[in-house]
Design a protein around this motif. Structure first.
Motif, PDB file in Angstrom:
ATOM      1  N   THR A 134    -109.280 -18.335  56.045  1.00 22.20           N
ATOM      2  CA  THR A 134    -108.809 -18.009  57.387  1.00 22.20           C
ATOM      3  C   THR A 134    -110.028 -17.883  58.310  1.00 22.20           C
ATOM      4  OG1 THR A 134    -108.991 -15.615  57.127  1.00 22.20           O
ATOM      5  CG2 THR A 134    -106.928 -16.644  56.380  1.00 22.20           C
ATOM      6  N   PRO A 135    -109.832 -17.832  59.612  1.00 25.56           N
ATOM      7  CA  PRO A 135    -110.940 -17.453  60.495  1.00 25.56           C
ATOM      8  C   PRO A 135    -111.427 -16.050  60.136  1.00 25.56           C
ATOM      9  CG  PRO A 135    -109.170 -18.458  61.754  1.00 25.56           C
ATOM     10  CD  PRO A 135    -108.637 -18.235  60.368  1.00 25.56           C
ATOM     11  N   SER A 138    -109.339 -12.866  61.112  1.00 24.06           N
ATOM     12  CA  SER A 138    -107.898 -12.919  60.858  1.00 24.06           C
ATOM     13  C   SER A 138    -107.405 -11.633  60.196  1.00 24.06           C
ATOM     14  CB  SER A 138    -107.573 -14.111  59.956  1.00 24.06           C
ATOM     15  OG  SER A 138    -106.219 -14.088  59.565  1.00 24.06           O
ATOM     16  N   GLN A 188    -111.289 -28.175  58.427  1.00 23.68           N
ATOM     17  CA  GLN A 188    -112.473 -27.352  58.690  1.00 23.68           C
ATOM     18  C   GLN A 188    -112.651 -27.128  60.189  1.00 23.68           C
ATOM     19  OE1 GLN A 188    -115.953 -28.904  56.709  1.00 23.68           O
ATOM     20  NE2 GLN A 188    -114.860 -29.174  54.783  1.00 23.68           N
ATOM     21  N   ILE A 191    -109.982 -24.609  61.404  1.00 24.82           N
ATOM     22  CA  ILE A 191    -110.284 -23.210  61.091  1.00 24.82           C
ATOM     23  C   ILE A 191    -111.403 -22.698  62.006  1.00 24.82           C
ATOM     24  CG2 ILE A 191    -111.427 -21.745  59.368  1.00 24.82           C
ATOM     25  CD1 ILE A 191    -108.519 -21.931  58.802  1.00 24.82           C
ATOM     26  N   LYS A 194    -110.022 -22.082  65.310  1.00 23.77           N
ATOM     27  CA  LYS A 194    -108.814 -21.262  65.238  1.00 23.77           C
ATOM     28  C   LYS A 194    -107.575 -22.029  65.685  1.00 23.77           C
ATOM     29  CE  LYS A 194    -111.431 -16.999  65.889  1.00 23.77           C
ATOM     30  NZ  LYS A 194    -111.573 -15.728  66.634  1.00 23.77           N
ATOM     31  N   GLU A 197    -104.103 -20.925  61.423  1.00 25.80           N
ATOM     32  CA  GLU A 197    -104.357 -19.543  61.018  1.00 25.80           C
ATOM     33  C   GLU A 197    -104.900 -19.427  59.597  1.00 25.80           C
ATOM     34  OE1 GLU A 197    -101.237 -16.673  62.866  1.00 25.80           O
ATOM     35  OE2 GLU A 197    -100.205 -18.602  62.609  1.00 25.80           O
ATOM     36  N   ALA A 198    -104.685 -20.472  58.793  1.00 26.89           N
ATOM     37  CA  ALA A 198    -105.169 -20.457  57.413  1.00 26.89           C
ATOM     38  C   ALA A 198    -105.183 -21.894  56.897  1.00 26.89           C
ATOM     39  CB  ALA A 198    -104.286 -19.581  56.529  1.00 26.89           C
ATOM     40  N   ALA A 199    -105.875 -22.094  55.797  1.00 30.24           N
ATOM     41  CA  ALA A 199    -105.948 -23.428  55.208  1.00 30.24           C
ATOM     42  C   ALA A 199    -106.218 -23.320  53.719  1.00 30.24           C
ATOM     43  CB  ALA A 199    -107.037 -24.258  55.881  1.00 30.24           C
ATOM     44  N   TRP A 205    -115.088 -25.172  51.542  1.00 30.25           N
ATOM     45  CA  TRP A 205    -114.931 -23.983  52.389  1.00 30.25           C
ATOM     46  C   TRP A 205    -116.083 -22.996  52.261  1.00 30.25           C
ATOM     47  CZ3 TRP A 205    -112.075 -24.483  56.315  1.00 30.25           C
ATOM     48  CH2 TRP A 205    -110.932 -25.277  56.280  1.00 30.25           C
ATOM     49  N   ALA A 214    -115.569 -18.815  58.437  1.00 38.42           N
ATOM     50  CA  ALA A 214    -114.329 -18.676  57.658  1.00 38.42           C
ATOM     51  C   ALA A 214    -114.511 -17.572  56.625  1.00 38.42           C
ATOM     52  CB  ALA A 214    -113.983 -19.991  56.961  1.00 38.42           C
TER      53      ALA A 214
END
Length: 367
Positions: A134-135, A138, A188, A191, A194, A197-199, A205, A214
């Motif tokens: 996530t960022p 988050s 990428q 994220i 933003k 909200e998630a990946a 990562w 992240a």
């Protein structure tokens, strides 16, 4: 009229016959040796030359071992990288644009369900982990927090099913999230900006985590190995039928690369080599933390690998990613691998694992 019993004439005729025989053999050898072998890789890759990391196959790529093995026979080696990952590789296989491929489990299953005639030759990067990121700021703290959130999943890749199974293990389905289909690079960027909200994704990562762009909120590392992703080298069936000697030479090289990549003495050198793909050395250190190289880089088609492909077929059917059952056991073609292991004294090099990923079958089952 010349005397057929003349010794000079006999020598000339004998030499001519031998020359014809050699020429005929040469023609057969040329016919059986392809002018090129085209290898598709299910990633956009990076670096110069373009390569990828996390697989023994990239060791062969960067050391030019395939070129050394095949070019003296008259076969040129061509590497082709696909930003569209596994699904794009399937299209290239269907169009006969590539002969061999490095690919993940789910897209290969989808290709087989759609009629692609391929055979899996050896494993090449197993038990790959999956991460949820996530960022940094988050409020998402776990997989359970994803309900109703915008989440990137690279659909059709070998991370897709694992992500769905991870969601299921936390009481969610893909319908419970706002799924967005993004490739690795786009995810990428999304994220970092933003935009999502998630990946879900792999070791790529860690670079964003280390840059402060992240945070990793979930990892399959150290958990049930059935929540991991598998990759392999496969070939078109007709290419195998037409050029078995070339396939054997290629498998020999991939096994050589797996042997080198499985040696703990080479751990740092391996990560440095993989870092030439553009993924930092530190990312591979994190991805392989507390994991044995000879487990992750084994080429064996053992019961664990077979079970994972059976599982992928059943999951893909349940999720309607494929429309019909496909056979798995006759998909594997281990004879080239077995020949290579025997010829190079590597029959006992790697342990084979049971279907659940445990080592209980290691002393019994051998690929």
């Amino acid at each position: 009229m010349s005397n057929p019993h003349n010794p000079v004439r006999r020598r000339v005729l004998g030499s001519l016959a031998a020359g014809i025989a050699v020429a005929a053999f040469s023609r057969r050898a040329t016919a059986d040796t392809p002018p090129a072998v085209r290898i598709g890789v299910a990633t956009a890759g990076g670096g110069n030359p373009i390569t990828w990391g996390g697989s023994p196959g990239s060791v062969a790529r960067l050391n030019r071992w395939l070129e050394e093995a095949l070019e003296p026979t008259g076969t040129k080696v061509q590497w082709l990288f696909f930003k569209g990952a596994g699904p794009a590789v399937n299209e290239a296989l269907s169009n006969r644009q590539i002969d061999l491929a490095y690919q993940g489990d789910l897209p290969a299953v989808v290709g087989r369900a759609n009629g692609l005639k391929t055979r899996i030759l050896l494993a090449s990067g197993t038990r790959n982990n999956l991460y949820l990121v996530t960022p940094p700021d988050s409020d998402i703290r776990s997989v359970a927090d994803l309900k109703g959130r915008t989440v990137s999943i690279f659909r059709g890749t070998n991370g897709h099913l694992v992500a769905i199974n991870v969601l299921a293990a936390h009481g969610l389905t893909e319908r419970d999230i706002k799924g967005v289909n993004l490739d690795t690079g786009s995810a990428q960027a999304a994220i970092a900006s933003k935009g999502v909200e998630a990946a879900f994704g792999g070791q790529e990562w860690f670079k964003l985590r280390d840059q402060g762009l992240a945070k990793i909120v979930y990892s399959t590392q150290g958990q049930d190995p059935r929540f991991t992703r598998q990759a392999h080298v496969l070939a078109r069936q007709d290419f195998i039928d037409e050029h078995p000697d070339t396939v054997q030479r290629a498998v020999d090289v991939f096994v050589r690369a797996a042997d080198w990549a499985s040696d703990e003495a080479n751990r740092e050198a391996l990560f440095e080599l993989w870092a030439r793909s553009g993924v930092p050395h530190a990312s591979y250190v994190a991805e392989f933390e507390n994991q044995q190289l000879d487990v992750r880089n084994s080429p064996l088609i053992d019961e664990f690998v077979r079970a994972r492909y059976h599982g992928v077929v059943q999951d893909a059917l349940a999720l309607k990613l494929i429309r019909r059952e496909v056979s798995v056991d006759d998909w594997f073609e281990p004879r080239f691998l077995q020949q290579s292991l025997a010829a190079n004294g590597l029959a006992q090099r790697w342990s084979a694992y049971a279907a659940d990923g445990s080592a209980s079958a290691a002393s019994v089952a051998r690929s």
